[in-house]
Design a protein around this motif. Structure first.
Motif, mmCIF file in Angstrom:
data_model
loop_
_atom_site.group_PDB
_atom_site.id
_atom_site.type_symbol
_atom_site.label_atom_id
_atom_site.label_comp_id
_atom_site.label_asym_id
_atom_site.label_seq_id
_atom_site.Cartn_x
_atom_site.Cartn_y
_atom_site.Cartn_z
ATOM 1 N N GLY A 30 50.108 -101.900 49.541
ATOM 2 C CA GLY A 30 50.653 -100.557 49.682
ATOM 3 C C GLY A 30 51.861 -100.587 50.604
ATOM 4 O O GLY A 30 52.905 -100.067 50.295
ATOM 5 N N ASP A 31 51.709 -101.213 51.736
ATOM 6 C CA ASP A 31 52.781 -101.479 52.685
ATOM 7 C C ASP A 31 52.702 -102.961 53.013
ATOM 8 O O ASP A 31 51.885 -103.681 52.435
ATOM 9 N N ILE A 32 53.488 -103.418 53.942
ATOM 10 C CA ILE A 32 53.497 -104.840 54.275
ATOM 11 C C ILE A 32 52.982 -105.010 55.694
ATOM 12 O O ILE A 32 53.497 -104.393 56.632
ATOM 13 N N LEU A 114 47.975 -113.248 40.378
ATOM 14 C CA LEU A 114 48.658 -112.571 39.272
ATOM 15 C C LEU A 114 49.682 -111.585 39.821
ATOM 16 O O LEU A 114 50.844 -111.579 39.394
ATOM 17 N N CYS A 115 49.284 -110.763 40.786
ATOM 18 C CA CYS A 115 50.208 -109.791 41.376
ATOM 19 C C CYS A 115 51.388 -110.498 42.043
ATOM 20 O O CYS A 115 52.534 -110.060 41.908
ATOM 21 N N THR A 130 62.417 -107.516 48.930
ATOM 22 C CA THR A 130 62.217 -106.810 47.660
ATOM 23 C C THR A 130 60.980 -107.327 46.950
ATOM 24 O O THR A 130 60.175 -106.544 46.428
ATOM 25 N N TRP A 131 60.800 -108.639 46.926
ATOM 26 C CA TRP A 131 59.597 -109.224 46.326
ATOM 27 C C TRP A 131 58.342 -108.718 47.046
ATOM 28 O O TRP A 131 57.358 -108.329 46.407
ATOM 29 N N ALA A 132 58.352 -108.719 48.387
ATOM 30 C CA ALA A 132 57.183 -108.291 49.164
ATOM 31 C C ALA A 132 56.846 -106.827 48.887
ATOM 32 O O ALA A 132 55.680 -106.468 48.745
ATOM 33 N N ARG A 133 57.861 -105.991 48.773
ATOM 34 C CA ARG A 133 57.612 -104.566 48.482
ATOM 35 C C ARG A 133 57.049 -104.389 47.068
ATOM 36 O O ARG A 133 56.189 -103.548 46.836
ATOM 37 N N THR A 134 57.551 -105.193 46.142
ATOM 38 C CA THR A 134 57.022 -105.144 44.776
ATOM 39 C C THR A 134 55.560 -105.586 44.774
ATOM 40 O O THR A 134 54.709 -104.939 44.152
ATOM 41 N N ALA A 136 53.455 -105.414 47.242
ATOM 42 C CA ALA A 136 52.669 -104.371 47.901
ATOM 43 C C ALA A 136 52.319 -103.241 46.926
ATOM 44 O O ALA A 136 51.191 -102.735 46.921
ATOM 45 N N ALA A 137 53.277 -102.860 46.086
ATOM 46 C CA ALA A 137 53.023 -101.800 45.100
ATOM 47 C C ALA A 137 52.025 -102.258 44.043
ATOM 48 O O ALA A 137 51.117 -101.498 43.655
#
Length: 164
Positions: A30-32, A114-115, A130-134, A136-137
């Motif tokens: 959700g967040d990092i 997988l995520c 950007t990868w980490a935020r993706t 997290a989502a």
């Protein structure tokens, strides 16, 4: 891709500065967060069959408007040595950007893996903010759809004071 000099990533829990290239220290949920403030739930870390991963792959990609990549299971990473040094990394999966494919190795057959690999394909980036935020989502979306983990519900730890 290098980090922009002014771009910073901080733990949502304690504020500690984080480096997405050291992704083993991140918990993207959700967040990092740093791995001191948060841990991934057990259900994201359990081994899954390729069929189950394919089902999750289709569902996640449909929800995020991304074409699902092909999933391939390999028995062992190429040229895997018999004895790994203590500093060796365990290869769990690989995202093949140009081919729209994710290759899983036996230890990586998990929803979190997988995520992780889908975040690479969806962001088009290696271990970046950007990868980490993706990631997290994606993890947050999957967690909302997992059943309740009855093995850990109600589990508490009682710490007793020590006697001198």
């Amino acid at each position: 891709m290098a980090l922009h000099p002014t771009e910073k990533l901080a733990c949502a829990g304690c504020g500690r500065e984080l480096d997405p290239r050291r992704h083993a220290e991140l918990v993207c949920d959700g967040d990092i967060f740093c791995d001191r403030c948060r841990h991934y739930p057990r259900l994201l870390l359990l081994p899954r069959s390729l069929e189950e991963l394919e089902d999750w792959n289709r569902r996640i990609c449909a929800a995020f408007g991304f074409p699902p990549p092909a999933l391939v299971l390999e028995e062992a990473p190429p040229e895997e040595p018999q004895l790994l040094p203590l500093t060796a990394k365990l290869l769990m999966a690989e995202a093949h950007h140009g081919q729209g494919r994710i290759t899983f190795y036996p230890p990586g057959r998990r929803l979190l893996t997988l995520c992780h690999e889908l975040a690479h394909l969806m962001s088009g980036q290696d271990h970046t903010i950007t990868w980490a935020r993706t990631l997290a989502a994606l993890v947050a979306w999957v967690k909302e759809r997992l059943p309740e983990d009855y093995y850990t519900v109600g589990f508490t730890v009682r710490l007793l004071p020590t006697r001198d």
